[in-house]
Structure formats: structure tokens, C-alpha cells
Design a protein around this motif. Sequence first.
Motif, mmCIF file in Angstrom:
data_model
loop_
_atom_site.group_PDB
_atom_site.id
_atom_site.type_symbol
_atom_site.label_atom_id
_atom_site.label_comp_id
_atom_site.label_asym_id
_atom_site.label_seq_id
_atom_site.Cartn_x
_atom_site.Cartn_y
_atom_site.Cartn_z
ATOM 1 N N GLY A 198 -2.092 -4.025 7.524
ATOM 2 C CA GLY A 198 -3.146 -4.428 6.597
ATOM 3 C C GLY A 198 -4.475 -3.835 7.002
ATOM 4 N N PRO A 199 -5.502 -4.064 6.191
ATOM 5 C CA PRO A 199 -6.818 -3.502 6.488
ATOM 6 C C PRO A 199 -7.395 -4.050 7.788
ATOM 7 N N ASP A 227 -2.662 1.843 12.237
ATOM 8 C CA ASP A 227 -3.356 2.257 11.027
ATOM 9 C C ASP A 227 -2.356 2.372 9.879
ATOM 10 N N SER A 228 -2.793 2.017 8.683
ATOM 11 C CA SER A 228 -1.888 2.019 7.533
ATOM 12 C C SER A 228 -1.320 3.400 7.228
ATOM 13 N N VAL A 265 0.867 -1.179 0.000
ATOM 14 C CA VAL A 265 0.000 0.000 0.000
ATOM 15 C C VAL A 265 0.902 1.227 0.000
ATOM 16 N N ARG A 276 -9.629 -7.362 8.007
ATOM 17 C CA ARG A 276 -8.920 -8.629 7.787
ATOM 18 C C ARG A 276 -7.855 -8.866 8.853
ATOM 19 N N GLN A 294 2.118 -5.548 3.160
ATOM 20 C CA GLN A 294 0.899 -5.949 3.866
ATOM 21 C C GLN A 294 1.032 -7.379 4.388
#
Length: 538
Positions: free
Chosen positions: A233-234, A204-205, A48, A237, A64
Motif C-alpha cells: 500500500g501507499p 514499494d508498490s 493497484v 498510510r 492493497q
Amino acid sequence: MSNSIPADGPLVTGPGDPEHDPGAAYALEPDHVSSLTSLLLATSGETVVTRTPLTGAPLAVLPQSSDADVDEAFRRARRAQQTWSRTSLAHRQQLLLRLHDLVLDRQEEILDLIVWESGKARKHAFDEPLHIALTARYYGRTLNRHLDPRRVPGVFPVLTRAEVNRIPKGVVGVISPWNYPFTMALCDGLAAIAAGNAVVAKPDSQTTLSALYAARLLVEAGFPADLWQVVSGPGPRVGGAIIDRADYVCFTGSTATGRRVAAQAAERLIGASLELGGKNPLLVLRDADVEKAAEGAVRAAFSNAGQLCVSIERMFVADQVYDRFVDRFVARTEAMTLGATLDWGNDMGSLINEDQLRTVVAHVDDAVAKGAHVLTGGRARPDLGPFFYEPTILEGVTPEMACFGNETFGPVVSLYRFSDESEAVDRANDGEYGLNASIYSRDGARARALARRVKCGTVNVNEAFAATFASLGAPMGGMRQSGMGRRQGAEGILRYTETQAVATQRGMPLAPAFGLSDEAYAKVMTASLRVLKRTGRA
């Protein structure tokens, strides 16, 4: 793996030639970015790209994590925790105090990284290393008080020895937000490892680099390398995978997501602490120092561009001082300086991203369309950066407006008059949230008495939010829909432990002995209880 940031240059370089290329004003050194991202356990092959809110320029390429990576993170953490849990409290305290010094020594690099990732003003970024230093020092000085075995009265004096132990839960999952990327990544987990646990963290990304820098400082301070694992990662997930594997979960974020975290934790019968949303009130009483209240109101509403869980979004002001307060508050707000730089001197920085800007614009536009008045602000500032919005004060906000009861999480505050303090408290308690509140009055005792009627987990008197948040011995957290559990203080560390009672019986069992029948034993016990009550010994 190196235990320190490479020392062959600054973490952030700049400015370049912002007049011709604003995106080139500052740049993260690629070697430093690579050094930090190497700490991620992320082998999925997916990446990302993050961008700085200051200019919108690319910031970093983040690997990720896969489910297999999360499995591996927990495997390493559990192995490290088995050894770590047996280390002495004195050794843990030594490492915590070493971390305290490291954070203060490295604060310039930390501040650069926080501002670059989050877009906040440097003076607001300083709150983060300050808070971590305070947290490390507090637990570095108080571990014995919280974790030493504690004697409690046994059923019979002398004959029964009873004590309570604090046993670490195991591996704690920490899911942290973007708004305070260094302190929120570290402060909750710091208490967890101080209690003898390991941590698997998912920042957080948008702000992963700040969290990785925090993880590196732990290793430099001497904590075992595998004790603190970072995955990326998100949230649905990777965050969900953490909750499925952790022995306890600590989450900071929105109320909507917090409910899902709580439900998933409940399915596994594991504990969770959740610090969630707020629609925080500030009360200016009739005897308040108006100048002090106006100064505090600026910090209360506009620190970190209002992107602060304890930020004030509603102000209730007594009729007797309303006009004077509004004049001073508006004047102080209009004197604020906004800027997209890493330098000191800015009073407010950027919102984090397009989504936050869109929410702020929608709330203000909706309020104005329905009859609210903008006393100052009310405009996006793309001339400063892609996500800048002016600090905004609204008057005449009513329940049908979106910003009345919904959290804006931006630099927008609504003003309301009141004539009766009981009515003001009722209005402050209106809604589903209960995180933070502030009361301004020259009479501290009266304000503290009023605070007991406010349904918020923290209440600051003659201060915006920092008095409670920086007092590490005081618990911090929310009531009602603002969360459950507390960080800081005894509750902040004991949440990561299981309570174990151990009792040792001497001389005689708690059962018939010496030939006593069951009936005779019952009579002896009854007489003993009466004697103990009269003597007050148990």
C-alpha cells in the motif's frame, strides 16, 4: 500455501513478437504472479496495477493492505517471534546458509523478475542475488561472534561475574525502495531475523513481486512462515501504520521521507535506521590510473541508470589528468549499450517511471539553460522504452543549477577540475549529504589517508561502490543528511537487539557486611580500589 514457485513453466516467457507489439515481448506467467501475490496480507479489496518500465505494459494487479491487515501481520509476527527467539543460533545459521544456496540456485528467475519490475540491465540485477547470498553467508558464519553472551570485568575479580546479553527487540518494520527490489527487501530484515526478531515488510508498490519472491525463498529455506509478513500500500498510510506498531524501524529511501520516519519513531521512543539520499563525489587524483578510473567512473555513475543510493553524481578530477580522463570517460560512456530486454549484454536499462524521467530531464535542461555543457548524452530515448534516458556527462555545472547540490538519482554526472587536493576534499564535503565517495590513486595508503577527511559513511579506493557494499563485515550507511545507523557487519545486526547486563555477586555483597559500619565499609572499598589500580586487575 505452496512453499515454492510452481514448476510447470518459466517465471517469465518471451520474447514474443516485439517488432509488431513491443509490450508482448515478455510476459509474466499469470499463475506465478498469483502465487506470489497470495503471500500478501491484503484484504482491503483495493488493488493497484503496476507496469514494467521496459515497455509500459501492465505487469501485475496488486492487492492493497488495510490497517486491519497491518494489525494482523503484527499479531502473526509477534506470535512467531516468541518461538523463533528461543531457537538456537546454530539452527538459524543453518537456515541462513540454506538460503545462500537457494538464492544462487534460483538466480535466473530472480534476475528475470528484477529486470521486469525495475527495468534495469541484467548485469546490474545480478548485484542483488549476489548481495543477498553474501549477506546470508556472512551472518550464517558469524552469529555466535555477534550474539553470544559476552563476559566483561566485574567490579571485583572472582567475586563479581558480569556478562552482556543481546536480546531481540521483537518485530522489526522494514520499508524498502524500488531501486534494488530484491536485496533491499531482504538484506536488512535478514539480519533482523538472524538476531531473533520477526519482520513486517512493506516493499514499494512498483517492485512488490521481487520482494514477495524473496519472502517465499525464506519459507523454502526453512524459516517459519509467519516470521516474515508482507503488506502493501501507499507509504504514508501503510508505512505509517508499521511505524506505529513496530519495535524498531528500518527505512531506505529519500531524506525527506526519512525525516518523517525518524520523527514518528521518536514519538514512540523506538529506534530507527535510515539509509537516505546522497550527492556522492568521486576524486581522481593526479597519480590515478586514468584508464582504470574511467572504467570505474562508468559503473559509479551509470549502474542501474544512476538509480543507486551510492551512485556518483559529482566527479572532481586533478588538472594533471583531467583532459585524458575526460576523453576516456566520454569514450567509454558513448560505447555503452542501452536496451529494454531481459538478456545479458546491455550496459544500462531504464529509469523506473515517469517521475524519475521528469526529474532527470528537468535537471539536465536547467543546467544547459544556465550555461552547462553536455559532453555526451542529454536526451530521452523513447525509441528504446518509455523512461529511457541516455547516460549524460555535464561540464560547467554551477551552484545556481538544480543538479549542483540536489540528488538527481539518474544517469547524470557533473565534472569539475581541481588543482589542490585539500580544495577537492572541501568541495566533495560541500552540501548536506554524506553517503558514499570514491577515490582513484596509484598510492593506496595516500588515498586511504585522504578518505579519512571525506565526510561519507563509505569510501571506496580504486572502485566505484562495490568494494564497501560487498564487504559484509564492513558497516554501510550515511553521515549527516544521508541517514543514521548502519547495515552490514556487527552494527547491522546489533541494531536489532537490546543490550542486557547481568551481574552475579559471590561471597559478599557490595554493601557493609561482617559487622562493618558504613564508615568502615567506605574505607575498605577505598583501599580495595587502590590495590586494584596498582595490580591492574580491574
